[in-house]
Design an enzyme around this catalytic site. Structure first.
Site, mmCIF file in Angstrom:
data_model
loop_
_atom_site.group_PDB
_atom_site.id
_atom_site.type_symbol
_atom_site.label_atom_id
_atom_site.label_comp_id
_atom_site.label_asym_id
_atom_site.label_seq_id
_atom_site.Cartn_x
_atom_site.Cartn_y
_atom_site.Cartn_z
ATOM 1 N N PRO A 89 0.823 -1.219 0.000
ATOM 2 C CA PRO A 89 0.000 0.000 0.000
ATOM 3 C C PRO A 89 0.856 1.268 0.000
ATOM 4 O O PRO A 89 0.335 2.351 -0.280
ATOM 5 C CB PRO A 89 -0.817 -0.090 1.294
ATOM 6 C CG PRO A 89 -0.651 -1.479 1.797
ATOM 7 C CD PRO A 89 0.609 -2.028 1.211
ATOM 8 N N GLU A 116 3.109 -7.665 8.859
ATOM 9 C CA GLU A 116 2.942 -6.197 8.858
ATOM 10 C C GLU A 116 3.743 -5.539 7.745
ATOM 11 O O GLU A 116 3.417 -4.440 7.309
ATOM 12 C CB GLU A 116 3.363 -5.594 10.198
ATOM 13 C CG GLU A 116 2.433 -5.799 11.388
ATOM 14 C CD GLU A 116 1.194 -6.630 11.121
ATOM 15 O OE1 GLU A 116 0.204 -6.053 10.621
ATOM 16 O OE2 GLU A 116 1.191 -7.836 11.423
ATOM 17 N N ARG A 154 -2.903 -9.325 -20.325
ATOM 18 C CA ARG A 154 -3.927 -9.177 -21.364
ATOM 19 C C ARG A 154 -3.565 -8.114 -22.398
ATOM 20 O O ARG A 154 -4.163 -8.072 -23.471
ATOM 21 C CB ARG A 154 -5.311 -8.920 -20.751
ATOM 22 C CG ARG A 154 -5.446 -7.602 -20.046
ATOM 23 C CD ARG A 154 -6.778 -7.491 -19.343
ATOM 24 N NE ARG A 154 -7.887 -7.356 -20.281
ATOM 25 C CZ ARG A 154 -8.142 -6.259 -20.984
ATOM 26 N NH1 ARG A 154 -7.378 -5.184 -20.873
ATOM 27 N NH2 ARG A 154 -9.164 -6.208 -21.813
ATOM 28 N N ASP A 169 -11.282 -0.694 -24.299
ATOM 29 C CA ASP A 169 -11.424 -0.770 -22.844
ATOM 30 C C ASP A 169 -11.714 0.589 -22.220
ATOM 31 O O ASP A 169 -11.272 1.612 -22.718
ATOM 32 C CB ASP A 169 -10.123 -1.253 -22.196
ATOM 33 C CG ASP A 169 -9.866 -2.716 -22.445
ATOM 34 O OD1 ASP A 169 -10.762 -3.397 -22.958
ATOM 35 O OD2 ASP A 169 -8.756 -3.162 -22.122
HETATM 36 N N1 4GX Z 1 -1.591 -2.990 -2.928
HETATM 37 N N2 4GX Z 1 -0.910 -5.446 1.001
HETATM 38 C C1 4GX Z 1 1.442 -5.867 1.432
HETATM 39 C C2 4GX Z 1 2.123 -5.738 3.734
HETATM 40 C C3 4GX Z 1 3.419 -6.334 3.521
HETATM 41 C C4 4GX Z 1 3.715 -7.548 4.085
HETATM 42 C C5 4GX Z 1 4.946 -8.056 3.864
HETATM 43 C C6 4GX Z 1 5.456 -6.155 2.571
HETATM 44 C C7 4GX Z 1 5.806 -7.356 3.100
HETATM 45 C C8 4GX Z 1 -1.441 -4.119 -1.049
HETATM 46 C C9 4GX Z 1 -2.147 -3.126 -1.742
HETATM 47 C C10 4GX Z 1 -1.717 -4.561 0.320
HETATM 48 C C11 4GX Z 1 -1.245 -5.828 2.356
HETATM 49 C C12 4GX Z 1 0.294 -6.102 0.516
HETATM 50 C C13 4GX Z 1 -0.101 -5.562 3.277
HETATM 51 N N3 4GX Z 1 4.293 -5.633 2.772
HETATM 52 N N4 4GX Z 1 -0.477 -4.511 -1.861
HETATM 53 N N5 4GX Z 1 1.104 -6.200 2.813
HETATM 54 N N6 4GX Z 1 -3.191 -2.429 -1.304
HETATM 55 O O1 4GX Z 1 -2.686 -4.129 0.876
HETATM 56 O O2 4GX Z 1 -0.565 -3.842 -3.013
#
Ligand code: 4GX
Length: 232
Positions: A89, A116, A154, A169
């Site tokens: 995120p 986390e 795609r 699209d």
């Molecule tokens: N767009 N997440 C990442 C946290 C995390 C854990 C381990 C690195 C290593 C997310 C998103 C997303 C959840 C993936 C938390 N980071 N990824 N994770 N929105 O929410 O891509």
């Protein structure tokens, strides 16, 4: 294109990669997708890949060792260095423009995590860019990686059958799509708009454009601000 994915849950990818467009693109050799299990690179007798955060606080952090070792193994599988992407995120927003940009690469290496977050030295040491699929929190990066893979593959030449086309699209012109209709002409008292039955291709195109513009104004006015369409 070659796409490598580093993950703790390779099995999550099985079904999405084995249906429809992603299945056909792999069968046709348009893309090769290779999964690597980060846990296979744990040196711990319990196959541990996470640990408590320095400085305290809740949750666990992904250890750098297994991710680095997994990455170095994966990178050595092909001479192409590829573009290294962490799903998070904290990343740059993923949108159609980014999908088109990534579709021009020869190789992507996607790194997904649980817990986390990653130890910060993973991002720095692997010189990875971060991409976010949206402002919400998933339980891990796997679904985000699948979204990126789907949107990118795609777009690759030869990935879409005759039935599909990416030209029309939503977003290819910066607008939402116009409404679509197929048979029957009347369904539960709802009629197909007359203009679509008229055979007048000029009028049909005008109608579709004005519908697309109206929908965009109603639901996604931000798209018009970013990229005003011609003769608005
Ligand atoms: N767009 N997440 C990442 C946290 C995390 C854990 C381990 C690195 C290593 C997310 C998103 C997303 C959840 C993936 C938390 N980071 N990824 N994770 N929105 O929410 O891509």
């Amino acid at each position: 294109m070659r796409i490598d994915v580093l993950t703790l849950f390779p099995e999550m990818f099985a079904s999405p990669l084995s249906e429809s467009i992603l299945k056909r693109a792999q069968q046709a050799g348009v893309v090769g997708i290779v999964l690597a299990n980060i846990r296979d690179f744990s040196k711990d007798k319990h196959k541990k890949v996470d640990d408590r955060p320095y400085g305290g606080g809740p949750g666990m952090v992904m250890m750098p060792g297994p991710v680095f070792d997994c990455f170095e193994h994966v990178r050595s599988l092909s001479a192409e260095p590829g573009r290294v992407i962490l799903l998070s995120p904290q990343g740059q927003p993923f949108d159609q423009r980014k999908a088109v940009e990534l579709s021009k690469e020869k190789r992507l290496i996607l790194i997904t995590g649980r817990y986390e977050g990653f130890d910060e030295r993973i991002r720095i040491g692997l010189a990875a860019e971060q991409i976010s699929i949206g402002d919400y929190i998933l339980s891990g990066g796997e679904l985000a990686a699948m979204v990126v893979i789907d949107a990118v593959v795609r777009l690759l030449g030869g990935a879409l059958g005759d039935e599909d086309s990416s030209k029309d699209d939503s977003f290819s012109e910066g607008l939402l799509e116009y409404p679509h209709y197929t048979r029957p002409e009347v369904f539960r008292d709802m009629k197909v708009p007359d203009v679509l039955l008229s055979g007048n291709h000029g009028e049909i195109e005008k109608w579709r454009r004005s519908q697309a513009l109206e929908r965009t104004k109603q639901t996604r006015p931000d798209l018009l601000k970013d990229n005003p369409p011609e003769d608005q």
